[in-house]
Design a protein around this motif. Structure first.
Motif, PDB file in Angstrom:
ATOM      1  N   CYS A  85       0.839  -1.196   0.000  1.00 58.66           N
ATOM      2  CA  CYS A  85       0.000   0.000   0.000  1.00 58.66           C
ATOM      3  C   CYS A  85       0.871   1.242   0.000  1.00 58.66           C
ATOM      4  O   CYS A  85       1.843   1.307   0.748  1.00 58.66           O
ATOM      5  N   GLY A  86       0.512   2.213  -0.835  1.00 57.61           N
ATOM      6  CA  GLY A  86       1.256   3.463  -0.881  1.00 57.61           C
ATOM      7  C   GLY A  86       0.942   4.364   0.301  1.00 57.61           C
ATOM      8  O   GLY A  86       1.655   5.321   0.577  1.00 57.61           O
ATOM      9  N   ILE A  87      -0.136   4.055   1.013  1.00 53.83           N
ATOM     10  CA  ILE A  87      -0.556   4.904   2.139  1.00 53.83           C
ATOM     11  C   ILE A  87       0.003   4.376   3.452  1.00 53.83           C
ATOM     12  O   ILE A  87       0.301   5.144   4.353  1.00 53.83           O
ATOM     13  N   CYS A  88       0.116   3.071   3.581  1.00 53.65           N
ATOM     14  CA  CYS A  88       0.556   2.480   4.861  1.00 53.65           C
ATOM     15  C   CYS A  88       1.898   1.788   4.706  1.00 53.65           C
ATOM     16  O   CYS A  88       2.150   0.766   5.353  1.00 53.65           O
ATOM     17  N   SER A 119      22.934  17.336 -22.003  1.00 53.90           N
ATOM     18  CA  SER A 119      24.019  17.169 -22.958  1.00 53.90           C
ATOM     19  C   SER A 119      23.501  16.556 -24.258  1.00 53.90           C
ATOM     20  O   SER A 119      24.230  15.979 -25.007  1.00 53.90           O
ATOM     21  N   ASN A 120      22.243  16.623 -24.474  1.00 52.48           N
ATOM     22  CA  ASN A 120      21.699  15.973 -25.646  1.00 52.48           C
ATOM     23  C   ASN A 120      20.957  16.955 -26.523  1.00 52.48           C
ATOM     24  O   ASN A 120      21.104  18.160 -26.401  1.00 52.48           O
ATOM     25  N   ASN A 121      20.119  16.380 -27.413  1.00 54.49           N
ATOM     26  CA  ASN A 121      19.451  17.223 -28.392  1.00 54.49           C
ATOM     27  C   ASN A 121      18.637  18.340 -27.742  1.00 54.49           C
ATOM     28  O   ASN A 121      18.736  19.495 -28.108  1.00 54.49           O
ATOM     29  N   ALA A 122      17.811  17.945 -26.786  1.00 58.07           N
ATOM     30  CA  ALA A 122      16.999  18.962 -26.121  1.00 58.07           C
ATOM     31  C   ALA A 122      17.727  19.434 -24.874  1.00 58.07           C
ATOM     32  O   ALA A 122      17.245  19.349 -23.766  1.00 58.07           O
ATOM     33  N   ALA A 123      18.948  19.938 -25.122  1.00 62.89           N
ATOM     34  CA  ALA A 123      19.881  20.165 -24.026  1.00 62.89           C
ATOM     35  C   ALA A 123      19.384  21.090 -22.928  1.00 62.89           C
ATOM     36  O   ALA A 123      19.720  20.910 -21.767  1.00 62.89           O
ATOM     37  N   ASN A 124      18.590  22.069 -23.285  1.00 60.52           N
ATOM     38  CA  ASN A 124      18.243  23.054 -22.273  1.00 60.52           C
ATOM     39  C   ASN A 124      16.944  22.776 -21.542  1.00 60.52           C
ATOM     40  O   ASN A 124      16.540  23.538 -20.675  1.00 60.52           O
ATOM     41  N   ILE A 125      16.299  21.698 -21.913  1.00 59.08           N
ATOM     42  CA  ILE A 125      15.025  21.399 -21.258  1.00 59.08           C
ATOM     43  C   ILE A 125      15.208  20.251 -20.274  1.00 59.08           C
ATOM     44  O   ILE A 125      15.748  19.203 -20.624  1.00 59.08           O
ATOM     45  N   ASN A 126      14.778  20.453 -19.051  1.00 60.04           N
ATOM     46  CA  ASN A 126      14.880  19.390 -18.056  1.00 60.04           C
ATOM     47  C   ASN A 126      13.577  18.611 -17.961  1.00 60.04           C
ATOM     48  O   ASN A 126      12.508  19.194 -17.882  1.00 60.04           O
ATOM     49  N   TYR A 127      13.714  17.307 -17.964  1.00 65.09           N
ATOM     50  CA  TYR A 127      12.552  16.424 -17.940  1.00 65.09           C
ATOM     51  C   TYR A 127      12.510  15.610 -16.658  1.00 65.09           C
ATOM     52  O   TYR A 127      13.551  15.211 -16.125  1.00 65.09           O
ATOM     53  N   LYS A 128      11.301  15.351 -16.213  1.00 64.25           N
ATOM     54  CA  LYS A 128      11.121  14.325 -15.179  1.00 64.25           C
ATOM     55  C   LYS A 128      10.311  13.204 -15.810  1.00 64.25           C
ATOM     56  O   LYS A 128       9.251  13.460 -16.402  1.00 64.25           O
ATOM     57  N   ILE A 129      10.802  12.009 -15.699  1.00 64.15           N
ATOM     58  CA  ILE A 129      10.051  10.857 -16.202  1.00 64.15           C
ATOM     59  C   ILE A 129       9.544  10.094 -14.975  1.00 64.15           C
ATOM     60  O   ILE A 129      10.349   9.640 -14.139  1.00 64.15           O
ATOM     61  N   ILE A 130       8.240  10.018 -14.845  1.00 63.81           N
ATOM     62  CA  ILE A 130       7.653   9.384 -13.653  1.00 63.81           C
ATOM     63  C   ILE A 130       6.902   8.121 -14.072  1.00 63.81           C
ATOM     64  O   ILE A 130       5.999   8.177 -14.903  1.00 63.81           O
ATOM     65  N   GLY A 131       7.289   7.011 -13.483  1.00 63.84           N
ATOM     66  CA  GLY A 131       6.558   5.765 -13.715  1.00 63.84           C
ATOM     67  C   GLY A 131       5.644   5.491 -12.538  1.00 63.84           C
ATOM     68  O   GLY A 131       6.053   5.632 -11.388  1.00 63.84           O
ATOM     69  N   PHE A 132       4.395   5.125 -12.844  1.00 63.48           N
ATOM     70  CA  PHE A 132       3.453   4.814 -11.766  1.00 63.48           C
ATOM     71  C   PHE A 132       3.043   3.362 -11.799  1.00 63.48           C
ATOM     72  O   PHE A 132       3.074   2.716 -12.858  1.00 63.48           O
ATOM     73  N   GLY A 133       2.594   2.881 -10.651  1.00 63.11           N
ATOM     74  CA  GLY A 133       2.012   1.550 -10.643  1.00 63.11           C
ATOM     75  C   GLY A 133       2.370   0.757  -9.409  1.00 63.11           C
ATOM     76  O   GLY A 133       3.196   1.173  -8.596  1.00 63.11           O
ATOM     77  N   ASN A 134       1.718  -0.385  -9.290  1.00 66.32           N
ATOM     78  CA  ASN A 134       1.982  -1.301  -8.190  1.00 66.32           C
ATOM     79  C   ASN A 134       2.631  -2.546  -8.779  1.00 66.32           C
ATOM     80  O   ASN A 134       2.006  -3.252  -9.571  1.00 66.32           O
ATOM     81  N   ASP A 160      10.541   6.786  -9.583  1.00 62.07           N
ATOM     82  CA  ASP A 160       9.641   5.668  -9.314  1.00 62.07           C
ATOM     83  C   ASP A 160       8.497   6.227  -8.473  1.00 62.07           C
ATOM     84  O   ASP A 160       8.646   6.467  -7.283  1.00 62.07           O
ATOM     85  N   GLY A 161       7.357   6.468  -9.087  1.00 63.40           N
ATOM     86  CA  GLY A 161       6.240   7.124  -8.393  1.00 63.40           C
ATOM     87  C   GLY A 161       5.403   6.183  -7.551  1.00 63.40           C
ATOM     88  O   GLY A 161       4.513   6.633  -6.827  1.00 63.40           O
ATOM     89  N   GLY A 162       5.671   4.880  -7.620  1.00 62.70           N
ATOM     90  CA  GLY A 162       4.896   3.916  -6.840  1.00 62.70           C
ATOM     91  C   GLY A 162       3.411   4.116  -7.064  1.00 62.70           C
ATOM     92  O   GLY A 162       2.957   4.359  -8.191  1.00 62.70           O
ATOM     93  N   THR A 163       2.663   4.056  -5.976  1.00 65.15           N
ATOM     94  CA  THR A 163       1.214   4.239  -6.102  1.00 65.15           C
ATOM     95  C   THR A 163       0.773   5.554  -5.474  1.00 65.15           C
ATOM     96  O   THR A 163      -0.376   5.729  -5.112  1.00 65.15           O
TER      97      THR A 163
END
Lengths: 433, 169
Positions: A64-67, B10-25, B57-60
Motif C-alpha cells: 500500500c502506498g498509504i501504509c 548534454s543531448n538534443n533537447a539540451a536546455n530542457i529538463n525532464y522528469k520521467i515518472i513511472g506509476f504503478g503497483n 519511481d512514483g509507486g502508487t
C-alpha cells in the motif's frame, strides 16, 4: 420507513481501493446489508513464503502506498522478534519519529482530501479549491511536511528504503534533525486554522458502542509498539494475538471478518483515542475538547476528528523525540544492531493509520519464511462497519435515496478503509424496487 | 519517490529538463508497467545519455504527484492507461489538451488515494501547469501477481523509443 429499497454502491468513492455496498430492504425489513469485497487478499502471504529474511519488509511496504511505513515495521518487528534482534534506543526513537509522519500523511489525506468534501458539501477535493482554498492549501502544506519527514528518515517519501531489520542503513544528520524540528514547528498556525474550520463541521448524531482494540503503552500514545488492549477489559502481549483475535471467511467477501470478545470490534484512530486518551499531548487534548471529542466516544463519524487530534499529537511528540535524540547525540555506531539468523516465529504488531496491523512470520534455520499471516486493519473493521450500517440505516430510512446513499458512504468513509491492501477495489448502486 | 540524478543537459533537447515518472503497483501484474519502465531506464543508464532527465519511481502515490509537478517544467508520465485503445497498444498525448483527456475517458489503473484524473484537475485548479506528456499502455491483466504479461512486457522498448522521441523532438 421506506418499504422497499435496494442500494448497491459500486464503487464507493474516496476510499482506498474498491468494493461494493449492498443494502436491500423489502417490506420495511432489511433483507441484506453487506460490504462485499470481491478480490483475493492472500496473495502477499503466499508471496512471502520462501523469501529470505531481508526481503519481506521491502515487499510488504509495496502492499500500500498509504501504509508503507506501517507494513515495513510490522514486518521488521516480526523478523526481529523471530531472531531475537535488539535494536538500539536511538533506532527505536527514529522509528517512532518516522511512524508519526506516516500517520500525519495518512490522516491529512483522509481528513482534508477524502472526508472534508462530504462535510463541506463538495463532491471531491477539486471543488474545494474554489470554495475552501485555505483548506486545500493547508492540507498540501501538512502533507508535504510529513512527506519530507518520511523522506529524510526513510530515504523516500513512500516505500522507505533506509529502514531495515536491525535498524537504519543511514541515519539523519544533525542538520536534518534541526530542519525537521523547524518544519514541525511551522505547522502549528495551520493546525490552529484547521481547528477553527473543523469546529464548524457537524458530525452526524449516531452512537453504537462496540469493542475498541488498539495498542497501548505505559509511556507513549502507542503507534509503533505496545501491548494489545481491548476496551472490553483485556490486555495481551502482541505475540499472543491469536488467543483473542479470530478471523473467519464470510460468504460475500474475500476479505476475512474478525472478532474478539463479541461479534465485531473497531480499530483505528477512534479506538486509539478511546483506549489511550491519557497519553495524548496536552495540546492534542485541548484540540479534542474544542471539537467535542470526549472518552468514551461511540460515534464512528468522530473518527475523522480523532485523526485530526492525532496529527497534533504526532507533531508535539515528534518535536520531543527530536530533542531527546539530539540530547543523547546521534551515533552512527548505534544505527544497526547485530542480526543472527535462527529458526523461529515472530509477531510484529503496530498501529497503521487505519488501526492494528499484524505480521506473523515463521522462519527456518536459513532465515527463509516458512509461513506468513497478515491481519490488516480494514479486515478487522469489516464486521463492525456492517453492524454500524445495520444500526444506522433505520435512523435515516425516511430520507431520500440520495441522502441515504451519501450517509452510508460517509459512514464507511469514516473508517478510512484501505481496501487496496486488505483486497483491491470497492463499488455502490442505488435502485428502488 | 526515488530520484536519480542528472546534472546538466548534454543531448538534443539540451536546455530542457525532464522528469520521467513511472506509476504503478509492481505486485498488481500489468499495473506495474510504469515502474518496470523506470527500472529498465535505470538499467540501461538512460540518465547518462540524457543528462537532462530525472527518473522517478512514483509507486502508487496520488496526491504527492502534485508536489513533483509543482517543481517541474516538463514531465513524462508512464502508466497503465485505458484510453479506449486495444490491449497492449500505446497511447501518447499531452495533458494540456483537456478535451482529449475527457473525450478519451482517460483512466489510469494505478493510483488509489485520489485518482490521477483528480490530481490533474486539482493541479489545474491550483494553477500548476507543467507540460505533461502521458505515455500509456492498455494492460491485459490487473490482478495480484509479480509478472507483467508477455504481450505488455515486450512493449517496453517501444515505450522507451517513444520517451526518446518526446525528449529529442
Amino acid at each position: 420507513m421506506t418499504e422497499n429499497l435496494n442500494i448497491e454502491v459500486s464503487p464507493i468513492s474516496r476510499v482506498e481501493g474498491h468494493g461494493d455496498l449492498v443494502i436491500d430492504v423489502k417490506n420495511k425489513k432489511v433483507e441484506e446489508l453487506i460490504m462485499r469485497i470481491p478480490e483475493s487478499p492472500r496473495f502477499f502471504e503466499a508471496m512471502l513464503v520462501g523469501r529470505n529474511w531481508s526481503e519481506p519488509s521491502h515487499i510488504t511496504s509495496r502492499i500500500c502506498g498509504i501504509c508503507s511505513v506501517a507494513h515495513t515495521y510490522a514486518s521488521i518487528k516480526a523478523t526481529e522478534t523471530a531472531f531475537g534482534v535488539k535494536p538500539s534506543g536511538q533506532t527505536l526513537k527514529l522509528r517512532k519519529l518516522i511512524f508519526h509522519h506516516e500517520c500525519v500523511q495518512s490522516n491529512t489525506l483522509h481528513v482534508y482530501f477524502l472526508a472534508a468534501p462530504d462535510f463541506l458539501g463538495a463532491g471531491s477535493v477539486v471543488p474545494l479549491v474554489e470554495t475552501h482554498p485555505d483548506v486545500v492549501k493547508i492540507a498540501l502544506r501538512l502533507k508535504q511536511t510529513a512527506n519530507e519527514m518520511v523522506r529524510i528518515i526513510g530515504g523516500r517519501a513512500v516505500h522507505p528504503i533506509t529502514t531495515v531489520v536491525g535498524g537504519f542503513t543511514k541515519i539523519p544528520t544533525e542538520e536534518e534533525m534541526l530542519k525537521m524540528k523547524d518544519m514541525l514547528k511551522s505547522t502549528y498556525p495551520d493546525l490552529e486554522k484547521s481547528l477553527k474550520i473543523l469546529k464548524t463541521l457537524k458530525m452526524p448524531e449516531f452512537e453504537r458502542e462496540t469493542e475498541y482494540i488498539s495498542l497501548t503503552d505505559k509511556k507513549d500514545y502507542a503507534l509503533y509498539d505496545g501491548d494489545i488492549k481491548s476496551s472490553d477489559g483485556w490486555v495481551i502481549d502482541g505475540q499472543q494475538y491469536l488467543t483473542k483475535i479470530n478471523e473467519k471467511v464470510v460468504r460475500h467477501s474475500t476479505g476475512k471478518h474478525c472478532w474478539a470478545s463479541r461479534d465485531s470490534f473497531l480499530v483505528g484512530a477512534l479506538a486509539r483515542f478511546n483506549n489511550n486518551y491519557d497519553k495524548l499531548s496536552d495540546k492534542a487534548k485541548t484540540y479534542a475538547a474544542e471539537l467535542g471529542l470526549k472518552i468514551p466516544c461511540y460515534n464512528t463519524f468522530m473518527n475523522n476528528f480523532a485523526q485530526f487530534v492525532e496529527i497534533i499529537h504526532s507533531i508535539d511528540d515528534s518535536i520531543k523525540l527530536i530533542d531527546e535524540i539530539m540530547e543523547a547525540g546521534l551515533d552512527e555506531d548505534k544505527a544497526m544492531a547485530d542480526v543472527n539468523i535462527k529458526a523461529g516465529r515472530g509477531v510484529g504488531v503496530v498501529e497503521a493509520p487505519r488501526g492494528l496491523l499484524i505480521h506473523d512470520y515463521t522462519y527456518n534455520n536459513e532465515g527463509n519464511v516458512l509461513k506468513a499471516n497478515l491481519i490488516i486493519p480494514t479486515n478487522m473493521n469489516y464486521a463492525n462497519i456492517e453492524m454500524d450500517m445495520d444500526a444506522y440505516l433505520p435512523l435515516i430510512i425516511d430520507k431520500s435515496e440520495d441522502e441515504i446513499r451519501l450517509a452510508m458512504e460517509m459512514l464507511i468513509r469514516a473508517y478510512d478503509p484501505c481496501i487496496s491492501c486488505s483486497t483491491h477495489f470497492l463499488n455502490v448502486k442505488l435502485v428502488n424496487k | 519517490m526515488s530520484m536519480h540524478n542528472s546534472d546538466s543537459a548534454s543531448n538534443n533537447a539540451a536546455n530542457i529538463n525532464y522528469k520521467i515518472i513511472g506509476f504503478g503497483n509492481i505486485f498488481m501484474s500489468d499495473d506495474g508497467i510504469g515502474i518496470r519502465v523506470i527500472e529498465e531506464l535505470n538499467k540501461i543508464n538512460f540518465s547518462e545519455d540524457y543528462r537532462n532527465v530525472v527518473l522517478i519511481d512514483g509507486g502508487t502515490s496520488g496526491i504527492d504527484l502534485i508536489f513533483t509537478l509543482k517543481e517541474s517544467d516538463r514531465v513524462i508520465i508512464i502508466d497503465a492507461v485505458d484510453a479506449g485503445q486495444d490491449t497492449g497498444e500505446i497511447v501518447k498525448f499531452k495533458l494540456n489538451r483537456l478535451s482529449e483527456f475527457n473525450e478519451k475517458k482517460f483512466r489510469s489503473f494505478s493510483l488509489h488515494d485520489i485518482s490521477l484524473a483528480e490530481v490533474f484537475n486539482l493541479m489545474r485548479s491550483l494553477n500548476i501547469n507543467p507540460d505533461i506528456t502521458i505515455i500509456g499502455i492498455k494492460p491485459k491483466l490487473i490482478d495480484y501477481g509479480e509478472k507483467i504479461s508477455p504481450e505488455i512486457e515486450c512493449k517496453i522498448p517501444e515505450i522507451i523509443f517513444q520517451i526518446k522521441q518526446e525528449i529529442e523532438h
